[in-house]
Motif scaffolding. Structure first.
Motif, PDB file in Angstrom:
ATOM      1  N   MET A   1       0.825  -1.424  -0.249  1.00 48.81           N
ATOM      2  CA  MET A   1       0.033   0.204   0.059  1.00 48.81           C
ATOM      3  C   MET A   1       0.561   1.054   0.035  1.00 48.81           C
ATOM      4  N   GLY A   2       1.959   0.990  -0.322  1.00 50.68           N
ATOM      5  CA  GLY A   2       3.033   1.855   0.561  1.00 50.68           C
ATOM      6  C   GLY A   2       2.721   3.079  -1.168  1.00 50.68           C
ATOM      7  N   VAL A   3       2.898   2.357  -2.336  1.00 54.70           N
ATOM      8  CA  VAL A   3       3.346   2.906  -3.615  1.00 54.70           C
ATOM      9  C   VAL A   3       1.876   3.851  -3.809  1.00 54.70           C
ATOM     10  N   LYS A   4       1.345   2.937  -3.688  1.00 49.36           N
ATOM     11  CA  LYS A   4      -0.924   3.559  -4.125  1.00 49.36           C
ATOM     12  C   LYS A   4      -1.071   4.638  -3.046  1.00 49.36           C
ATOM     13  N   LEU A   5      -0.412   4.707  -1.690  1.00 53.85           N
ATOM     14  CA  LEU A   5      -0.756   5.949  -0.756  1.00 53.85           C
ATOM     15  C   LEU A   5       0.242   6.998  -1.667  1.00 53.85           C
ATOM     16  N   GLU A   6       1.988   7.278  -1.791  1.00 60.31           N
ATOM     17  CA  GLU A   6       2.599   8.246  -2.372  1.00 60.31           C
ATOM     18  C   GLU A   6       1.712   8.327  -3.510  1.00 60.31           C
ATOM     19  N   VAL A   7       1.181   7.519  -4.723  1.00 63.70           N
ATOM     20  CA  VAL A   7       0.524   8.214  -5.835  1.00 63.70           C
ATOM     21  C   VAL A   7      -0.415   9.220  -5.143  1.00 63.70           C
ATOM     22  N   PHE A   8      -1.572   8.877  -4.197  1.00 63.54           N
ATOM     23  CA  PHE A   8      -2.073   9.585  -4.199  1.00 63.54           C
ATOM     24  C   PHE A   8      -1.918  10.858  -3.362  1.00 63.54           C
ATOM     25  N   ARG A   9      -0.709  10.795  -2.447  1.00 63.25           N
ATOM     26  CA  ARG A   9      -0.517  12.106  -1.799  1.00 63.25           C
ATOM     27  C   ARG A   9       0.043  13.099  -3.023  1.00 63.25           C
ATOM     28  N   MET A  10       0.847  12.614  -3.933  1.00 66.72           N
ATOM     29  CA  MET A  10       1.531  13.373  -5.048  1.00 66.72           C
ATOM     30  C   MET A  10       0.022  14.183  -5.404  1.00 66.72           C
ATOM     31  N   ALA A  11      -0.697  13.227  -5.769  1.00 68.93           N
ATOM     32  CA  ALA A  11      -1.486  13.391  -7.008  1.00 68.93           C
ATOM     33  C   ALA A  11      -2.322  14.562  -5.919  1.00 68.93           C
ATOM     34  N   LEU A  12      -2.602  14.592  -4.748  1.00 70.93           N
ATOM     35  CA  LEU A  12      -3.682  15.932  -4.115  1.00 70.93           C
ATOM     36  C   LEU A  12      -2.774  16.706  -3.016  1.00 70.93           C
ATOM     37  N   TYR A  13      -1.144  16.784  -4.062  1.00 67.98           N
ATOM     38  CA  TYR A  13      -0.253  18.040  -3.721  1.00 67.98           C
ATOM     39  C   TYR A  13      -0.408  18.334  -4.784  1.00 67.98           C
ATOM     40  N   LEU A  14      -0.555  18.302  -5.211  1.00 67.84           N
ATOM     41  CA  LEU A  14      -0.155  18.751  -7.050  1.00 67.84           C
ATOM     42  C   LEU A  14      -1.220  19.397  -7.406  1.00 67.84           C
ATOM     43  N   SER A  15      -2.835  19.034  -7.497  1.00 64.96           N
ATOM     44  CA  SER A  15      -3.823  19.689  -7.669  1.00 64.96           C
ATOM     45  C   SER A  15      -4.284  20.259  -7.087  1.00 64.96           C
ATOM     46  N   PHE A  16      -4.496  20.461  -5.528  1.00 57.89           N
ATOM     47  CA  PHE A  16      -4.299  21.832  -4.568  1.00 57.89           C
ATOM     48  C   PHE A  16      -4.169  23.236  -5.457  1.00 57.89           C
ATOM     49  N   PRO A  17      -2.907  23.189  -5.719  1.00 62.20           N
ATOM     50  CA  PRO A  17      -2.506  24.267  -6.787  1.00 62.20           C
ATOM     51  C   PRO A  17      -2.660  24.532  -7.070  1.00 62.20           C
ATOM     52  N   VAL A  18      -2.992  23.401  -8.179  1.00 60.35           N
ATOM     53  CA  VAL A  18      -3.113  23.382  -9.711  1.00 60.35           C
ATOM     54  C   VAL A  18      -4.478  24.172  -9.878  1.00 60.35           C
ATOM     55  N   SER A  19      -5.284  23.913  -8.883  1.00 63.43           N
ATOM     56  CA  SER A  19      -6.965  24.355  -8.869  1.00 63.43           C
ATOM     57  C   SER A  19      -7.124  25.416  -8.122  1.00 63.43           C
ATOM     58  N   MET A  20      -6.454  26.171  -7.211  1.00 64.98           N
ATOM     59  CA  MET A  20      -6.692  26.868  -7.322  1.00 64.98           C
ATOM     60  C   MET A  20      -6.074  28.345  -7.919  1.00 64.98           C
ATOM     61  N   PHE A  21      -4.680  27.327  -8.492  1.00 67.19           N
ATOM     62  CA  PHE A  21      -4.529  28.991  -9.687  1.00 67.19           C
ATOM     63  C   PHE A  21      -5.659  29.219 -10.541  1.00 67.19           C
ATOM     64  N   TRP A  22      -6.392  28.183 -11.051  1.00 67.27           N
ATOM     65  CA  TRP A  22      -6.908  27.531 -12.304  1.00 67.27           C
ATOM     66  C   TRP A  22      -8.143  28.624 -11.722  1.00 67.27           C
ATOM     67  N   ILE A  23      -8.609  28.653 -10.584  1.00 61.73           N
ATOM     68  CA  ILE A  23     -10.032  29.075 -10.130  1.00 61.73           C
ATOM     69  C   ILE A  23      -9.428  30.827  -9.727  1.00 61.73           C
ATOM     70  N   SER A  24      -8.739  31.370  -9.442  1.00 60.49           N
ATOM     71  CA  SER A  24      -8.749  32.540  -9.151  1.00 60.49           C
ATOM     72  C   SER A  24      -8.351  33.029 -10.734  1.00 60.49           C
ATOM     73  N   ASN A  25      -7.965  32.194 -12.180  1.00 63.04           N
ATOM     74  CA  ASN A  25      -7.973  33.522 -12.630  1.00 63.04           C
ATOM     75  C   ASN A  25      -9.058  32.506 -13.606  1.00 63.04           C
ATOM     76  N   GLN A  26      -9.998  33.008 -12.720  1.00 63.48           N
ATOM     77  CA  GLN A  26     -11.310  32.878 -13.725  1.00 63.48           C
ATOM     78  C   GLN A  26     -12.222  33.726 -13.752  1.00 63.48           C
TER      79      GLN A  26
END
Length: 71
Positions: A1-26
């Motif tokens: 489960m170690g790799v799946k957890l790290e992939v989930f955390r990396m996706a979460l870490y990347l998706s949050f700033p990208v989504s905030m950037f996208w929302i703030s530029n609307q």
């Protein structure tokens, strides 16, 4: 489960700033706020222009009256 957890955390870490950037530029989210704030800071020129024209007309009348009195 170690790799799946790290992939989930990396996706979460990347998706949050990208989504905030996208929302703030609307533009539609912030357009009303920005326009209202801009009008508050810099009132439309036609109001100040009207006051300027009124003052100018007032001085013109005074000058004409003084010229009439000198004649």
């Amino acid at each position: 489960m170690g790799v799946k957890l790290e992939v989930f955390r990396m996706a979460l870490y990347l998706s949050f700033p990208v989504s905030m950037f996208w929302i703030s530029n609307q533009a539609e989210y912030f357009e009303e706020y920005v326009v209202k704030r801009k009008r508050q800071l810099f009132p439309p020129e036609r109001e100040t222009r009207k006051e300027f024209e009124d003052q100018r007309e007032h001085f013109r009348k005074q000058r004409d009256e003084m010229m009439d009195q000198m004649k």
